[in-house]
Design an enzyme around this catalytic site. Structure first.
Site, short mmCIF file in Angstrom:
data_model
loop_
_atom_site.label_atom_id
_atom_site.label_comp_id
_atom_site.label_asym_id
_atom_site.label_seq_id
_atom_site.Cartn_x
_atom_site.Cartn_y
_atom_site.Cartn_z
N ASP A 258 -3.86 5.81 -4.40
CA ASP A 258 -3.01 6.60 -3.51
C ASP A 258 -3.79 7.10 -2.30
O ASP A 258 -4.91 7.59 -2.44
CB ASP A 258 -2.44 7.78 -4.30
CG ASP A 258 -1.69 8.76 -3.42
OD1 ASP A 258 -0.66 8.37 -2.85
OD2 ASP A 258 -2.16 9.92 -3.29
N GLU A 295 -3.35 2.23 -0.85
CA GLU A 295 -2.39 2.76 0.11
C GLU A 295 -3.19 3.43 1.22
O GLU A 295 -3.96 4.36 0.96
CB GLU A 295 -1.46 3.79 -0.53
CG GLU A 295 -0.52 4.44 0.48
CD GLU A 295 0.01 5.80 0.06
OE1 GLU A 295 0.58 6.48 0.93
OE2 GLU A 295 -0.18 6.20 -1.10
#
Length: 589
Positions: A258, A295
């Site tokens: 993330d 990401e």
């Protein structure tokens, strides 16, 4: 690295900032002693007289405190993140996936799934009942949003505080093992999202133990974890062991990192490079590909460059520019970070080059942003793209999906652009049938003051962005969570069913034309007309023609067999194709 703490050292804990530690296990106290360790890993405590093997509830008393804290590497927390850990070593599960050979990223399709809102029950076992549906849809990888331990009963999962555990509300680690095993039996890979850039506010006992956070050095999500300061060696090992836990002990096929743009690490070897090397090492040991995806909104291709040319060696990274270009093209929104993406020239550039901002000026950021991708070092399949994902839906004020404001035709065009692109497509659960349910930001903090602060902070954030604060749902309201659950009955009705059939046709088209995912950057031929609102591109064996306007358009030189049309009113007449408003067609070129 220690994947599993077993035997007499299984209760060891790293707590360099305390002067005494007492292990409390099943009501009995065991004084702990400091271990002699190598430089850089000082601060480990061990109990010479430890509990016997077997299931044990345990915690640690620090500096004479009478309230125990859980272990940072807890495999189970049956009563939540504020209570005792429970042993789960070795995992008592007999895997049935010995014939599973894994999947490489190139040529695959990813499906993002949040366990708690994917079904009415919100458990891993219930999600497992949807595996055959995902196979029929044409999915290759299920990407699970974080399942780690968090504060409360329901949450997105990105404010986790116990990275080694599986949230008990989802079924705990045993249910997780069953889910992965069943996915492999169905021919599906599993990617697990993890968060290595910050820890949640409550249930985070790391600061009591040692220098695990960089106090006063916050990123946009919270205090940065300590990856490069004094005492950071052990926390880096904690992260590497956690990644190894998922791809090793839990048999998952990949890890999604993330918001790596919020990872603060100034060491010569970045933690992501270490993780890339770890993934390759485990792939070599197991003979199974392990896919690591970042990401990132940095638009920095170094993430996917090989390590021998100073890259990090990850298999993939997100291209948010693709999402933004498609979103603007189908919705017409051009405010905020959508502001640079108004022209079809932007969509054309992204289809060819992967990013819009590859060193160009970003008006939203007020500076130049990104860098170009070297086509000799990476291919388009290394970019993961979508027209919707959990962030792009949930971080809108009302958590509204494209399906709540766009027509079938507009949704169909977005699907065609995504699933015929040269990149690796990712769907967000329910997108494939145009789910009408929102996916909103929800929390369940048991502390009233934290719940109030979370709700007020959310409202202020959207007020600054120009949204009406009255429309922002209260994240602490249980109905916000319940509204976000999928209604699977929609998938068989009206335009929902029609859209679902289109998605199935598009995934079948990708399988039948693997060259869609076998292009180099710059090799996709693209033409467009901003005024007329059409765009066409040719990824080798097919040509994709799209009408992004409210008027009918006719495109000449449309040679080839019609493979797919989103609307029956798209007749192919000789070398001419008529596209009704908001429609697309795919021809065999």
């Amino acid at each position: 690295m220690t994947l599993v703490n077993v035997g007499p050292e299984r209760f060891d804990v790293w707590a360099p900032d305390v002067s005494s530690v007492v292990l409390v296990a099943d009501g009995r106290q065991y004084p702990m002693q400091k271990k002699e360790t190598a430089p850089g890993s000082e601060g480990w405590w061990t109990a010479s007289d430890a509990p016997p093997n077997g299931d044990v509830d345990y915690g640690y008393l620090l500096d004479g405190n009478t309230t125990p804290v859980p272990e940072p590497r807890s495999r189970r927390l049956p009563a939540g993140v504020h209570n005792h850990s429970r042993t789960y070593n070795p995992p008592p599960y007999r895997w049935q996936d010995s014939r599973w050979r894994g999947k490489e990223l190139q040529g695959t399709l990813i499906y993002q799934l949040h366990v708690g809102t994917s079904t009415p029950d919100g458990t891993l076992d219930a999600a497992g009942e949807k595996l055959s549906y995902l196979v029929d849809l044409g999915i290759d990888f299920i990407e699970l949003l974080p399942v780690n331990g968090f504060n409360g009963t329901h949450n997105w999962g990105y404010d986790g505080v116990q990275w080694y555990t599986v949230h008990e509300g989802y079924g705990g680690p045993a249910a997780y093992q069953r889910f992965v095993d069943a996915a492999h039996a169905a021919g599906l890979g599993v990617i697990q999202d993890v968060v290595y850039n910050h820890l949640g506010l409550r249930g985070n006992y790391f600061p009591k133990l040692g220098p695990n956070l960089k106090q006063g050095d916050a990123n946009t999500l919270g205090d940065s974890v300590n990856l490069d300061g004094a005492g950071s060696d052990v926390f880096r090992e904690y992260i590497l062991d956690n990644a190894a836990l998922w791809v090793g002990d839990y048999h998952v096929d990949g890890v999604g990192f993330d918001a790596v743009h919020a990872v603060r690490d100034e060491r010569a070897v970045h933690i992501l490079e270490d993780l890339g090397a770890l993934g390759d090492a485990i792939s070599g040991e197991t003979g199974l590909p392990k896919t690591l995806i970042a990401e990132s909104d940095f638009n920095n291709p170094r993430l996917i460059y090989p390590r021998d040319v100073n890259g990090y060696g990850l298999a993939g990274q997100w291209s948010d520019d693709f999402h933004t270009a498609v979103h603007v093209s189908v919705s017409g929104e051009t405010t905020g970070y959508y502001s640079d993406f108004e022209s079809l020239a932007v969509l054309a550039k992204v289809l060819k080059d992967g990013f819009l901002h590859d060193g160009s000026y970003s008006s939203f950021r007020g500076r130049h942003h990104g860098r170009p991708i070297n086509p000799s070092l990476a291919n388009p399949a290394a970019l993961v793209v979508c027209n919707q994902n959990h962030d792009q839906i949930g971080n809108r004020a009302t958590g509204d999906r494209l399906s709540q404001s766009l027509s079938y035709g507009q949704l169909a065009v977005a699907a065609v652009l995504t699933l015929t692109s040269p990149f690796t497509p990712m769907l967000f659960m329910g997108e494939e049938y145009g789910a009408s349910t929102p996916w909103q930001f929800f929390t369940s903090h048991p502390e009233p003051e934290l719940g109030k602060a979370t709700a007020e902070g959310r409202i202020k954030e959207f007020e600054r962005m120009g949204w009406d604060p009255a429309v922002v749902p209260d994240p602490q309201d249980p109905e916000t969570f319940n509204r976000s659950k999928l209604d699977w009955s929609e998938a068989s009705t009206g335009d929902h069913a029609r859209l679902l059939e289109l998605y199935k046709s598009l995934t079948a088209l990708r399988r039948e034309h693997p060259d869609l995912a076998d292009l180099g950057f710059g090799q996709t031929e693209v033409s467009f007309d901003d005024d007329a609102g059409w765009l066409r591109f040719r990824p080798v064996s097919v040509e994709v023609l799209v009408n992004l306007s409210d008027a009918k358009v006719r495109l000449d030189d449309a040679a080839g067999d019609l493979l797919l049309a989103t609307d029956e009113g798209n007749p192919l007449d000789g070398g001419s194709l008529a596209l009704v408003p908001w429609s697309a067609a795919v021809l065999k070129s």
